[in-house]
Design a protein around this motif. Structure first.
Motif, PDB file in Angstrom:
ATOM      1  N   LEU A   1      54.288  38.697  36.475  1.00 34.78           N
ATOM      2  CA  LEU A   1      53.924  39.593  35.382  1.00 34.78           C
ATOM      3  C   LEU A   1      54.692  40.901  35.452  1.00 34.78           C
ATOM      4  N   MET A   2      55.067  41.321  36.661  1.00 31.14           N
ATOM      5  CA  MET A   2      55.823  42.557  36.814  1.00 31.14           C
ATOM      6  C   MET A   2      57.206  42.454  36.168  1.00 31.14           C
ATOM      7  N   GLU A   3      57.714  41.255  36.040  1.00 30.82           N
ATOM      8  CA  GLU A   3      59.028  41.061  35.456  1.00 30.82           C
ATOM      9  C   GLU A   3      59.006  41.068  33.937  1.00 30.82           C
ATOM     10  N   ASP A   4      57.797  40.944  33.355  1.00 22.44           N
ATOM     11  CA  ASP A   4      57.674  40.919  31.890  1.00 22.44           C
ATOM     12  C   ASP A   4      57.157  42.255  31.391  1.00 22.44           C
ATOM     13  N   ASP A   5      57.533  42.588  30.164  1.00 23.59           N
ATOM     14  CA  ASP A   5      57.028  43.795  29.507  1.00 23.59           C
ATOM     15  C   ASP A   5      55.820  43.417  28.665  1.00 23.59           C
TER      16      ASP A   5
ATOM     17  N   HIS B   1      49.134  46.138  29.810  1.00 22.81           N
ATOM     18  CA  HIS B   1      49.206  45.222  30.956  1.00 22.81           C
ATOM     19  C   HIS B   1      47.848  44.571  31.248  1.00 22.81           C
ATOM     20  N   ALA B   2      47.263  43.928  30.262  1.00 24.56           N
ATOM     21  CA  ALA B   2      45.936  43.338  30.423  1.00 24.56           C
ATOM     22  C   ALA B   2      45.935  42.238  31.482  1.00 24.56           C
ATOM     23  N   GLN B   3      46.898  41.322  31.412  1.00 25.12           N
ATOM     24  CA  GLN B   3      46.942  40.237  32.381  1.00 25.12           C
ATOM     25  C   GLN B   3      47.222  40.757  33.785  1.00 25.12           C
ATOM     26  N   LEU B   4      48.095  41.741  33.881  1.00 30.92           N
ATOM     27  CA  LEU B   4      48.384  42.340  35.183  1.00 30.92           C
ATOM     28  C   LEU B   4      47.147  43.045  35.737  1.00 30.92           C
ATOM     29  N   ALA B   5      46.376  43.660  34.856  1.00 30.20           N
ATOM     30  CA  ALA B   5      45.167  44.362  35.290  1.00 30.20           C
ATOM     31  C   ALA B   5      44.150  43.390  35.884  1.00 30.20           C
TER      32      ALA B   5
ATOM     33  N   SER C   1      44.689  40.328  37.082  1.00 27.90           N
ATOM     34  CA  SER C   1      45.217  39.740  38.318  1.00 27.90           C
ATOM     35  C   SER C   1      45.089  40.719  39.479  1.00 27.90           C
ATOM     36  N   THR C   2      45.374  41.987  39.217  1.00 27.97           N
ATOM     37  CA  THR C   2      45.244  43.015  40.249  1.00 27.97           C
ATOM     38  C   THR C   2      43.796  43.166  40.691  1.00 27.97           C
ATOM     39  N   LEU C   3      42.883  43.171  39.736  1.00 26.77           N
ATOM     40  CA  LEU C   3      41.465  43.306  40.054  1.00 26.77           C
ATOM     41  C   LEU C   3      40.977  42.145  40.916  1.00 26.77           C
ATOM     42  N   LEU C   4      41.347  40.940  40.550  1.00 24.63           N
ATOM     43  CA  LEU C   4      40.907  39.770  41.313  1.00 24.63           C
ATOM     44  C   LEU C   4      41.496  39.769  42.726  1.00 24.63           C
ATOM     45  N   LEU C   5      42.760  40.161  42.847  1.00 22.92           N
ATOM     46  CA  LEU C   5      43.382  40.220  44.168  1.00 22.92           C
ATOM     47  C   LEU C   5      42.726  41.296  45.026  1.00 22.92           C
ATOM     48  N   ALA C   6      42.443  42.450  44.433  1.00 23.86           N
ATOM     49  CA  ALA C   6      41.814  43.536  45.187  1.00 23.86           C
ATOM     50  C   ALA C   6      40.419  43.138  45.672  1.00 23.86           C
ATOM     51  N   LEU C   7      39.654  42.487  44.818  1.00 25.69           N
ATOM     52  CA  LEU C   7      38.325  42.031  45.229  1.00 25.69           C
ATOM     53  C   LEU C   7      38.417  40.994  46.348  1.00 25.69           C
ATOM     54  N   LEU C   8      39.426  40.131  46.274  1.00 25.41           N
ATOM     55  CA  LEU C   8      39.605  39.130  47.329  1.00 25.41           C
ATOM     56  C   LEU C   8      39.973  39.790  48.654  1.00 25.41           C
ATOM     57  N   LEU C   9      40.851  40.783  48.618  1.00 19.16           N
ATOM     58  CA  LEU C   9      41.243  41.478  49.843  1.00 19.16           C
ATOM     59  C   LEU C   9      40.072  42.266  50.438  1.00 19.16           C
ATOM     60  N   GLN C  10      39.221  42.827  49.586  1.00 21.76           N
ATOM     61  CA  GLN C  10      38.023  43.492  50.096  1.00 21.76           C
ATOM     62  C   GLN C  10      37.092  42.492  50.757  1.00 21.76           C
ATOM     63  N   ARG C  11      37.013  41.311  50.197  1.00 23.90           N
ATOM     64  CA  ARG C  11      36.189  40.257  50.810  1.00 23.90           C
ATOM     65  C   ARG C  11      36.735  39.874  52.181  1.00 23.90           C
ATOM     66  N   LYS C  12      38.049  39.922  52.319  1.00 29.61           N
ATOM     67  CA  LYS C  12      38.669  39.631  53.616  1.00 29.61           C
ATOM     68  C   LYS C  12      38.694  40.861  54.527  1.00 29.61           C
ATOM     69  N   GLN C  13      38.115  41.983  54.044  1.00 29.40           N
ATOM     70  CA  GLN C  13      38.024  43.240  54.795  1.00 29.40           C
ATOM     71  C   GLN C  13      39.404  43.775  55.186  1.00 29.40           C
ATOM     72  N   ASN C  14      40.344  43.611  54.271  1.00 31.33           N
ATOM     73  CA  ASN C  14      41.695  44.127  54.469  1.00 31.33           C
ATOM     74  C   ASN C  14      41.829  45.410  53.645  1.00 31.33           C
TER      75      ASN C  14
ATOM     76  N   GLN D   1      46.836  49.343  48.750  1.00 29.65           N
ATOM     77  CA  GLN D   1      48.203  49.168  48.279  1.00 29.65           C
ATOM     78  C   GLN D   1      48.247  48.455  46.931  1.00 29.65           C
ATOM     79  N   VAL D   2      47.386  47.476  46.744  1.00 32.09           N
ATOM     80  CA  VAL D   2      47.337  46.757  45.465  1.00 32.09           C
ATOM     81  C   VAL D   2      46.901  47.693  44.351  1.00 32.09           C
ATOM     82  N   PHE D   3      45.854  48.487  44.601  1.00 31.43           N
ATOM     83  CA  PHE D   3      45.391  49.446  43.587  1.00 31.43           C
ATOM     84  C   PHE D   3      46.465  50.499  43.277  1.00 31.43           C
ATOM     85  N   ASP D   4      47.094  51.027  44.320  1.00 35.13           N
ATOM     86  CA  ASP D   4      48.122  52.062  44.108  1.00 35.13           C
ATOM     87  C   ASP D   4      49.312  51.525  43.329  1.00 35.13           C
ATOM     88  N   ARG D   5      49.659  50.288  43.578  1.00 34.68           N
ATOM     89  CA  ARG D   5      50.784  49.688  42.853  1.00 34.68           C
ATOM     90  C   ARG D   5      50.477  49.595  41.366  1.00 34.68           C
ATOM     91  N   PHE D   6      49.266  49.180  41.040  1.00 32.41           N
ATOM     92  CA  PHE D   6      48.889  49.087  39.630  1.00 32.41           C
ATOM     93  C   PHE D   6      48.821  50.481  39.004  1.00 32.41           C
TER      94      PHE D   6
END
Length: 280
Positions: free
Chosen positions: A170-174, A180-184, A186-199, A205-210
């Motif tokens: 998605l980062m490669e597309d405008d 950036h609804a789809q990017l938003a 995807s970022t939210l789901l990844l961030a929640l998953l990383l919090q579940r893994k306690q990372n 870093q995922v939030f800051d990138r978005f």
């Protein structure tokens, strides 16, 4: 009488005894044992002269032949129908098509839910309705639903790989639609998953990138987007848990500015306390 004469007499007597024994055996009708192919039956019979030791009656011979042809089974033809392989293949194809249809329906329903399509459509945030957008949304829906199933099965690392790869694509597309609804999402789901893994580090870093991607849109366009607002809401709650009160409050205000329906977020006690601390 010399020795030779006695020997010849003994041999002659023995031969006479054997001849008497053989010719004194009565003739008995028997059925000769014959082995034929599967298309022929045991039909050949004959009269034979056998000694009492090897002679078999007709009934015994018939029983013996039946055991050779059908050992321990019934000789009647089988009534079990032959398997219909063509019907089985057709049935398997129908099951596969049904499962595929169910997968598509579930993935699209899940995508519509997490993308908040109904709310965004009501606000006019979904503008394009082209064939290409439908195709893109369908591919996105399948990937997100596949990652969700991986999480439900416990394969968190595989789900993380799917999310990260999707974000990179998605980062490669405008994305001109809804900031950036789809990017938003995807970022939210990844961030929640990383919090579940306690990372914690990678979650930030995922939030800051978005945040860095849509920073210009926030301050220049002042655009409204419920998807991006959800990301900032999650980002604010994450920083609040980490003790970064001021940063959390600023992120919450950004989320409310992008989606006014999130205004009750600022009424939560932790954000009210953060506002008092910043004003004092």
């Amino acid at each position: 009488m010399n020795y030779s004469t006695r020997l010849l007499s003994s041999i002659a007597l023995w031969m006479a005894s054997m001849a008497f024994f053989m010719f004194s055996t009565p003739l008995r009708p028997v059925q000769a044992l014959s082995f034929t192919s599967a298309t022929r039956s045991f039909t050949q019979t004959q009269q034979t002269r056998l000694s009492p030791l090897f002679a078999l009656s007709s009934n015994d011979m018939q029983d013996f032949q039946n055991k050779l042809v059908c050992p321990e089974t019934d000789c009647t033809p089988s009534t079990k129908p032959y398997p219909n392989f063509e019907a089985d293949r057709t049935k398997s194809k129908r099951k596969l098509q049904m499962r595929k249809r169910e997968w598509i329906e579930r993935s699209t329903a899940y995508y519509s839910t997490i993308m908040r399509n109904e709310s965004r459509r009501a606000r006019g945030q979904i503008k394009s309705n082209t064939l290409e957008s439908h195709r893109s949304n369908f591919v996105m829906a399948k990937k997100l639903y596949f990652a969700r199933n991986k999480i439900k099965s416990g394969s968190l690392s595989q789900a993380e790989i799917i999310y990260r790869k999707l974000i990179d694509e998605l980062m490669e597309d405008d994305d001109e639609e809804c900031d950036h609804a789809q990017l938003a999402i995807s970022t939210l789901l990844l961030a929640l998953l990383l919090q579940r893994k306690q990372n914690i580090t990678e979650t930030r870093q995922v939030f800051d990138r978005f945040f860095s991607i849509i920073y210009r849109n926030i301050h220049e366009k002042e655009s409204e987007c419920t998807c991006s607002a959800k990301v900032f809401q999650a980002y604010a709650l994450f920083e609040m848990k980490q003790g970064n009160v001021k940063k959390s409050y600023m992120l919450a205000k950004t989320a409310v500015r992008m989606d006014n329906e999130l205004h009750p977020l600022l009424r939560w006690k932790q954000f009210r306390d953060a506002e008092l601390a910043m004003n004092n």
